[in-house]
Design a protein around this motif. Sequence first.
Motif, mmCIF file in Angstrom:
data_model
loop_
_atom_site.group_PDB
_atom_site.id
_atom_site.type_symbol
_atom_site.label_atom_id
_atom_site.label_comp_id
_atom_site.label_asym_id
_atom_site.label_seq_id
_atom_site.Cartn_x
_atom_site.Cartn_y
_atom_site.Cartn_z
ATOM 1 N N THR A 106 39.644 46.654 -6.884
ATOM 2 C CA THR A 106 38.807 45.466 -7.001
ATOM 3 C C THR A 106 39.147 44.681 -8.262
ATOM 4 O OG1 THR A 106 37.090 46.814 -8.039
ATOM 5 C CG2 THR A 106 36.903 46.425 -5.661
ATOM 6 N N ALA A 107 39.675 45.356 -9.273
ATOM 7 C CA ALA A 107 40.083 44.660 -10.494
ATOM 8 C C ALA A 107 41.248 43.711 -10.205
ATOM 9 C CB ALA A 107 40.482 45.671 -11.567
ATOM 10 N N TRP A 108 42.214 44.157 -9.398
ATOM 11 C CA TRP A 108 43.319 43.276 -9.010
ATOM 12 C C TRP A 108 42.812 42.122 -8.163
ATOM 13 C CZ3 TRP A 108 48.027 42.416 -10.611
ATOM 14 C CH2 TRP A 108 48.684 43.406 -11.346
ATOM 15 N N ALA A 109 41.882 42.392 -7.276
ATOM 16 C CA ALA A 109 41.341 41.325 -6.426
ATOM 17 C C ALA A 109 40.645 40.264 -7.282
ATOM 18 C CB ALA A 109 40.376 41.905 -5.405
ATOM 19 N N LYS A 110 39.878 40.707 -8.263
ATOM 20 C CA LYS A 110 39.167 39.760 -9.129
ATOM 21 C C LYS A 110 40.147 38.963 -9.989
ATOM 22 C CE LYS A 110 35.520 37.869 -10.662
ATOM 23 N NZ LYS A 110 34.789 36.964 -9.790
ATOM 24 N N GLN A 111 41.164 39.640 -10.531
ATOM 25 C CA GLN A 111 42.143 38.951 -11.365
ATOM 26 C C GLN A 111 42.912 37.906 -10.555
ATOM 27 O OE1 GLN A 111 42.550 39.134 -14.607
ATOM 28 N NE2 GLN A 111 44.267 37.698 -14.597
ATOM 29 N N LEU A 112 43.256 38.248 -9.321
ATOM 30 C CA LEU A 112 43.996 37.307 -8.489
ATOM 31 C C LEU A 112 43.116 36.160 -7.998
ATOM 32 C CD1 LEU A 112 46.325 39.717 -6.537
ATOM 33 C CD2 LEU A 112 46.916 38.174 -8.391
ATOM 34 N N GLN A 113 41.816 36.375 -7.902
ATOM 35 C CA GLN A 113 40.928 35.262 -7.562
ATOM 36 C C GLN A 113 40.972 34.200 -8.650
ATOM 37 O OE1 GLN A 113 37.018 36.805 -6.788
ATOM 38 N NE2 GLN A 113 37.616 37.667 -4.806
ATOM 39 N N LEU A 114 41.154 34.627 -9.887
ATOM 40 C CA LEU A 114 41.267 33.678 -10.994
ATOM 41 C C LEU A 114 42.612 32.939 -10.963
ATOM 42 C CD1 LEU A 114 39.744 35.915 -13.817
ATOM 43 C CD2 LEU A 114 38.609 34.103 -12.517
ATOM 44 N N MET A 115 43.636 33.570 -10.358
ATOM 45 C CA MET A 115 44.968 32.953 -10.268
ATOM 46 C C MET A 115 45.198 32.304 -8.905
ATOM 47 S SD MET A 115 47.174 36.032 -11.981
ATOM 48 C CE MET A 115 48.677 35.312 -11.402
ATOM 49 N N ARG A 116 44.161 32.191 -8.102
ATOM 50 C CA ARG A 116 44.277 31.704 -6.728
ATOM 51 C C ARG A 116 44.983 30.354 -6.629
ATOM 52 N NH1 ARG A 116 39.350 31.958 -2.792
ATOM 53 N NH2 ARG A 116 39.183 33.720 -4.156
ATOM 54 N N SER A 117 44.625 29.401 -7.457
ATOM 55 C CA SER A 117 45.207 28.058 -7.332
ATOM 56 C C SER A 117 46.707 28.061 -7.628
ATOM 57 C CB SER A 117 44.488 27.074 -8.248
ATOM 58 O OG SER A 117 44.663 27.450 -9.601
ATOM 59 N N GLN A 118 47.139 28.870 -8.583
ATOM 60 C CA GLN A 118 48.564 28.929 -8.895
ATOM 61 C C GLN A 118 49.359 29.526 -7.732
ATOM 62 O OE1 GLN A 118 48.193 31.367 -12.310
ATOM 63 N NE2 GLN A 118 47.860 29.645 -13.719
ATOM 64 N N ILE A 119 48.847 30.613 -7.163
ATOM 65 C CA ILE A 119 49.549 31.261 -6.045
ATOM 66 C C ILE A 119 49.533 30.356 -4.824
ATOM 67 C CG2 ILE A 119 49.513 33.237 -4.493
ATOM 68 C CD1 ILE A 119 48.394 34.887 -6.832
ATOM 69 N N LEU A 120 48.409 29.710 -4.554
ATOM 70 C CA LEU A 120 48.308 28.819 -3.406
ATOM 71 C C LEU A 120 49.258 27.627 -3.541
ATOM 72 C CD1 LEU A 120 46.925 28.183 -0.741
ATOM 73 C CD2 LEU A 120 45.162 26.982 -2.030
ATOM 74 N N THR A 121 49.351 27.066 -4.732
ATOM 75 C CA THR A 121 50.273 25.948 -4.970
ATOM 76 C C THR A 121 51.712 26.370 -4.723
ATOM 77 O OG1 THR A 121 48.759 25.043 -6.622
ATOM 78 C CG2 THR A 121 51.032 24.251 -6.678
ATOM 79 N N GLU A 122 52.067 27.559 -5.168
ATOM 80 C CA GLU A 122 53.430 28.056 -4.966
ATOM 81 C C GLU A 122 53.717 28.313 -3.484
ATOM 82 O OE1 GLU A 122 57.251 29.133 -6.234
ATOM 83 O OE2 GLU A 122 55.635 28.067 -7.239
ATOM 84 N N LEU A 123 52.748 28.854 -2.765
ATOM 85 C CA LEU A 123 52.911 29.091 -1.324
ATOM 86 C C LEU A 123 53.107 27.782 -0.563
ATOM 87 C CD1 LEU A 123 50.288 31.873 -0.555
ATOM 88 C CD2 LEU A 123 52.757 32.040 -0.294
ATOM 89 N N ILE A 124 52.302 26.791 -0.892
ATOM 90 C CA ILE A 124 52.406 25.495 -0.206
ATOM 91 C C ILE A 124 53.732 24.815 -0.543
ATOM 92 C CG2 ILE A 124 51.418 23.183 -0.082
ATOM 93 C CD1 ILE A 124 48.661 24.515 -0.371
ATOM 94 N N ARG A 125 54.190 24.957 -1.784
ATOM 95 C CA ARG A 125 55.461 24.353 -2.185
ATOM 96 C C ARG A 125 56.634 25.015 -1.472
ATOM 97 N NH1 ARG A 125 59.633 25.130 -5.403
ATOM 98 N NH2 ARG A 125 58.905 27.101 -6.213
ATOM 99 N N ARG A 126 56.631 26.338 -1.388
ATOM 100 C CA ARG A 126 57.761 27.054 -0.782
ATOM 101 C C ARG A 126 57.730 27.068 0.743
ATOM 102 N NH1 ARG A 126 59.763 32.273 -4.032
ATOM 103 N NH2 ARG A 126 59.687 31.402 -6.122
#
Length: 162
Positions: A106-126
């Motif tokens: 759950t710690a990884w899930a919470k940390q990645l929720q904070l990084m959600r916009s960065q990962i989503l932007t990269e997914l949409i770009r690629r």
Amino acid sequence: MSDAESIPETIATYLRLRGLQPSARAKRRRRRNPEDDEHGPFTAGRDPHGVGDVLATLTREAGWEPQLAREDIVLQWADVAGGDTARHTRPVGLNDGTLAVQCDSTAWAKQLQLMRSQILTELIRRFPDAGVESIRFIGPDVPSWKWGPRTVSGRGPRDTYG
């Protein structure tokens, strides 16, 4: 008698078949249509295509690009999310534009929720054809005593622990 009439028919046929003396029908057949330039040498579209170009055209015409882009997300997850993050996470599904990512804790899930916009932007770009609109990070799967085919009403198995 002219030369054409003096040659025996068998030899005339032989010469015609060898292309040495074309028949009148062959002359008509050989006339080129001046508007039919696409089959001529050094014209557009005559160069051979590479296998990659042929496969790209095939996938585009068959409508496979979105599905292949979704598969590429899974295959290239380590490049998109980063190596350390990829060791603790994995994409598990894509439904209605929402990518579900399973996390080790759950710690990884919470940390990645904070990084959600960065990962989503990269997914949409690629992978613009994949159709990812949002990401949902899920913690580890733990067994539930409340749901499933063998649930019982009341306190259930908890009363045996005490």
